[in-house]
Motif scaffolding. Structure first.
Motif, short mmCIF file in Angstrom:
data_model
loop_
_atom_site.label_atom_id
_atom_site.label_comp_id
_atom_site.label_asym_id
_atom_site.label_seq_id
_atom_site.Cartn_x
_atom_site.Cartn_y
_atom_site.Cartn_z
N ALA A 20 5.25 -14.74 -10.18
CA ALA A 20 4.35 -15.44 -11.10
C ALA A 20 3.18 -14.53 -11.48
O ALA A 20 2.81 -14.43 -12.66
CB ALA A 20 3.83 -16.72 -10.45
N ALA A 21 2.61 -13.84 -10.49
CA ALA A 21 1.47 -12.97 -10.76
C ALA A 21 1.87 -11.83 -11.69
O ALA A 21 1.12 -11.43 -12.58
CB ALA A 21 0.91 -12.42 -9.45
N GLN A 22 3.09 -11.32 -11.47
CA GLN A 22 3.56 -10.21 -12.30
C GLN A 22 3.78 -10.65 -13.75
O GLN A 22 3.46 -9.93 -14.69
CB GLN A 22 4.86 -9.64 -11.72
CG GLN A 22 5.29 -8.33 -12.36
CD GLN A 22 4.29 -7.21 -12.06
OE1 GLN A 22 3.97 -6.96 -10.91
NE2 GLN A 22 3.78 -6.57 -13.10
N ILE A 23 4.32 -11.85 -13.92
CA ILE A 23 4.54 -12.39 -15.28
C ILE A 23 3.19 -12.52 -15.98
O ILE A 23 3.02 -12.13 -17.14
CB ILE A 23 5.24 -13.77 -15.21
CG1 ILE A 23 6.68 -13.60 -14.73
CG2 ILE A 23 5.22 -14.48 -16.56
CD1 ILE A 23 7.40 -14.90 -14.41
N GLU A 24 2.24 -13.07 -15.25
CA GLU A 24 0.90 -13.25 -15.79
C GLU A 24 0.33 -11.91 -16.29
O GLU A 24 -0.27 -11.84 -17.34
CB GLU A 24 0.03 -13.77 -14.65
CG GLU A 24 -1.20 -14.51 -15.07
CD GLU A 24 -1.68 -15.41 -13.92
OE1 GLU A 24 -2.62 -15.01 -13.26
OE2 GLU A 24 -1.07 -16.48 -13.70
#
Lengths: 475, 313
Positions: free
Chosen positions: B302-306
């Motif tokens: 999720a953090a990487q997508i963000e």
């Protein structure tokens, strides 16, 4: 009955027969069952809620999304009346643009002594930063809302010019949409001019004033202060219907001399920014340093031709209420013609004679703050209590330059649907005007605001006013 | 598309999913409380834990009284994961990204929010709870239907789907984690009444009791349940299903953005790991450790997508 002031009724003549523009509507209405219409009217409210056509009220805590009450009786204007109005509006709007150009360049009108210099020099709405700046396409006011009131068959007055960020156009569109859904049969019987292409016209008009830095098809964005702004619905509505991005200040920054927005693919330049953020908050580097709503450095990009800001910063000097009283002179000065649309007679309280008159006749007049808007901070003399009058008198004496006064106008009425059937209420009208280097484009319609309280003359939505669909009939 | 818009869509659908999942957890807890009153308090405590709000709840309350827990999960503003809070957050995100939604999706979210706000205006009495939960389920279905029926299959849709499945995988994994000890073969006695309660809760929390029975008859075993919820790609709330959906939508995003997205690389690792996993391995390495690892990878993703799609700058 005899003491009651006479108001011009837009729907009916003195003998109760409908005026010509209302003939078709009246025929339809007299065949309708009132209780069906009342049910429809409640449905309309549901429709507005469902679509999210709400406005946020400042400082009202929990229930902060409200509806502007909608009345189903349309306000109808004939093609001839409209043609006359648009001529006057176009003249006025061209004069306003010429005035703005002049005020920020050679100031001929001041040199000619037509307007007192101190009115400009000491005006907060005057932006020294705009002196000598040439806005792209020479346009200052891309979008203008001209507030009109009517007092008789041929008597229209301009109540005020909204040359900064006029709002309410989404209501013009949604009110029509609602009427089309509820009463489709009406529109097959009566020829009403369309308003639904306003967003397309707006986009075209904005693109025609794209800055020199534009490469290819202009990229348009709407700048909103955000979700909690009272007009957020309108901002997202316009962005949506124009196919523009809806940005906030923190989505944008200066990249290579342009204003760019952060997209999923990185920063991309914006050509035309339709901003719904006030001058003060537009650029924390150049104006209010505490602003979280603006884009730091946008004024520098603007001055170098990197972006079009609509409306241009500094246009407030043209719709200032003190300047308003000079509008007939302004129109004449720049167009060489007499103003087609009349001004409401105005006393400038900064002038001692005028002040004396206003203080003497306070209970007959409407007194407004020079920089106020939204119906806040104004006094309606005939409706005010003794206490309110004396409180206002003190404010007025302390800062006379802060106020103007006007006679209480006998605003025309248009009926609304009440529990007891039709009843007259006072209305005004805000047509929306688009200005581009190519033309002045006026959408046939506008926002009719209506004071829902019997006898009230205050139509502002923040003060309990409602709206109506506004019809301009076909030729 | 603005980074903010992509982020708004992603979170809108995460919140919608969260609100629906919270409602399912309440439903499971309620069912157990009705049929096995003796273990009700423990059940409610573990429901709170599955919703990751037990600490927050403990700060406000001293016991696990059913109506108090239900109120907290359903409509407490102090609980950001309550059905009402999550739905309101979804609706706020929808308002923010309205230009990226179809009229029908916006109206479905807005209307649902209006109805839920109205239905949950006051604490819901026990007798009215099934109806309220049904309403939440129907409105979730309404929004999902509008999304599927009207949204263009472009990057907006992909962000919506990735948000949905990321949240769902997280929720399913948490349910498993809270109950992991009852699924360990070493300490469970098949057929004991306590375990049946626990297993039923798990399956109900993911609306999977019927599906499980179709696949495995009445043979409810911890191993079977773990496999069903982790590896069975036919089960729409299993980790394998969520991961495979996410990898599809992230794949579309990658092909549209034609870069080597680090998020897609992470996604692939997660997917391949899951593909190679067999349920016996999971138990060998430790179910708890496996789930903790999955939750961590999911959050990192999720953090990487963000970051990849510039949600926040």
């Amino acid at each position: 009955m005899t003491d009651e002031p006479h108001f011009f009724d837009e729907m009916r003549k003195a003998d109760n027969a409908p005026r010509a523009p209302y003939q078709g509507f009246n025929n339809w209405f007299s065949g309708e069952d009132i209780s069906r219409l009342q049910r429809k009217s409640r449905e309309a409210e549901q429709f507005f809620r469902k679509t999210g056509i709400t406005f946020n009220v400042y400082g009202s805590g929990e229930a902060d999304e409200r509806l502007i009450p909608f009345d189903i009786v349309p306000r109808i204007i004939s093609a001839q009346e409209w043609a006359r109005l648009t001529k006057g509006i176009e003249q006025r709007v061209r004069a306003i643009n010429a005035f703005l150009y002049d005020i920020y360049h050679r100031q001929e009108i001041l040199r000619a002594g037509r307007i007192p210099t101190e009115l400009i020099a000491r005006n907060e709405a005057f932006l020294p930063l705009m002196i000598g700046v040439a806005p792209p396409g020479g346009i200052y006011t891309h979008i203008v809302g001209v507030d009109l009131v009517r007092t008789g068959e041929d008597d229209f007055f301009v109540l005020e010019d909204n040359a900064r960020t006029p709002s309410g156009v989404s209501y013009m569109l949604e009110n029509r949409e609602t009427m089309l859904q509820m009463f489709p049969e009406l529109f097959s019987k009566i020829k009403v001019q369309q308003v639904s292409d306003y967003p397309t016209r707006l986009r075209r008009s904005l693109c025609a004033a794209a800055p020199p830095a534009t490469t290819g098809k202009p990229v348009v964005a709407v700048l909103t202060p955000g979700l909690h702004n009272s007009a957020y619905f309108e901002h997202s509505f316009l962005a949506d219907h124009m196919g523009a991005e809806l940005v906030e200040g923190h989505d944008c920054r200066v990249v290579d001399g342009r204003i760019a927005m952060r997209t999923t693919r990185g920063y991309q330049p914006i050509d035309v920014l339709y901003r719904r953020v006030d001058d003060d908050f537009l650029d924390p580097l150049n104006f209010n340093p505490d602003s979280m709503l603006g884009i730091p450095g946008i004024m520098d990009v603007y001055r170098s031709g990197g972006i079009t800001i609509a409306n241009a910063p500094g246009t407030g000097i043209a719709d200032d209420k003190a300047i308003y009283s000079y509008m007939p002179d302004i129109v004449e000065f720049y167009t060489g013609e007499k103003a087609i649309l009349k001004n409401v007679p105005t006393w400038r309280c900064s002038e001692p004679d005028a002040l004396a008159y206003v203080l003497d006749h306070l209970d007959e007049l409407v007194v407004k703050e020079v920089h106020g808007s939204g119906g806040y901070g104004m006094l309606v003399g005939p409706a005010a209590s003794k206490r309110e009058l004396s409180a206002f008198r003190a404010k007025l004496t302390a800062r006379p330059g802060n106020y103007i006064a006007q006679p209480t106008l006998a605003l025309s009425t248009c009926p609304i649907l009440t529990k007891a059937g039709l009843a007259p209420r006072h209305v005004d009208l805000r047509p929306f005007v688009l200005v581009s280097p190519e033309k002045v484009d006026i959408t046939p319609g506008g926002l009719t605001r209506v004071a829902l309280k019997k006898g009230s003359l205050v139509v502002n939505s923040s003060q309990g006013g409602g709206t109506k669909d506004t019809w301009v009939l076909g030729e | 598309m603005l980074g903010k818009t992509a982020g708004g869509i992603f979170w809108m659908f995460r919140y919608l999913e969260r609100s629906e999942n919270t409602a399912r957890l309440i439903e499971a807890g309620f069912r157990i409380a009705l049929t096995r009153p003796d273990s009700a308090q423990d059940e409610w405590a573990s429901v709170l834990q599955s919703a990751s709000v037990r600490d927050l709840y403990d700060q406000h309350h001293d016991d696990y009284d059913a109506s108090q827990v239900v109120n907290f999960l359903l409509r407490d503003k102090a609980n950001p994961s309550s059905v009402l809070s999550a739905f309101e957050a979804a609706r706020n995100n929808a308002r923010m990204v309205r230009t990226a939604l179809t009229q029908e999706v916006w109206e479905a979210v807005n209307e649902s929010w209006m109805q839920l706000t109205d239905a949950l205006r006051r604490p819901v009495r026990e007798a009215d709870l099934p109806e309220a939960l049904g309403l939440i389920r129907r409105h979730s279905a309404l929004v999902r239907g509008a999304t599927h029926g009207t949204m263009l299959r472009n990057d907006v849709f992909d962000f919506a789907r990735v948000g949905t499945f990321l949240e769902r995988a997280d929720n399913t994994a948490r349910i498993l984690d809270v109950k992991y000890y009852v699924l360990l073969p070493s300490i469970t006695q098949i057929g004991s009444s306590l375990d049946n309660v626990q297993w039923e809760t798990i399956l109900r929390s993911v609306a999977g009791q019927r599906s499980y029975r179709w696949l495995h008859g009445t043979d409810i075993s911890p191993r079977g349940i773990a496999e069903f919820l982790i590896l069975d790609s036919r089960m729409p709330r299993s980790l394998a299903f969520c991961v495979s959906k996410m990898s599809g939508n992230l794949g579309y995003l990658q092909s549209q953005y034609c870069e080597d997205c680090p998020s897609f690389a992470r996604m692939q690792v997660l997917r391949d790991q899951l593909k190679e996993t067999e349920i016996d391995h999971v138990f060998e390495m430790g179910l708890h450790e496996f789930i903790i690892g999955f939750l961590r990878d999911n959050a990192d993703l999720a953090a990487q997508i963000e970051e990849d799609f510039r949600f926040n700058g």
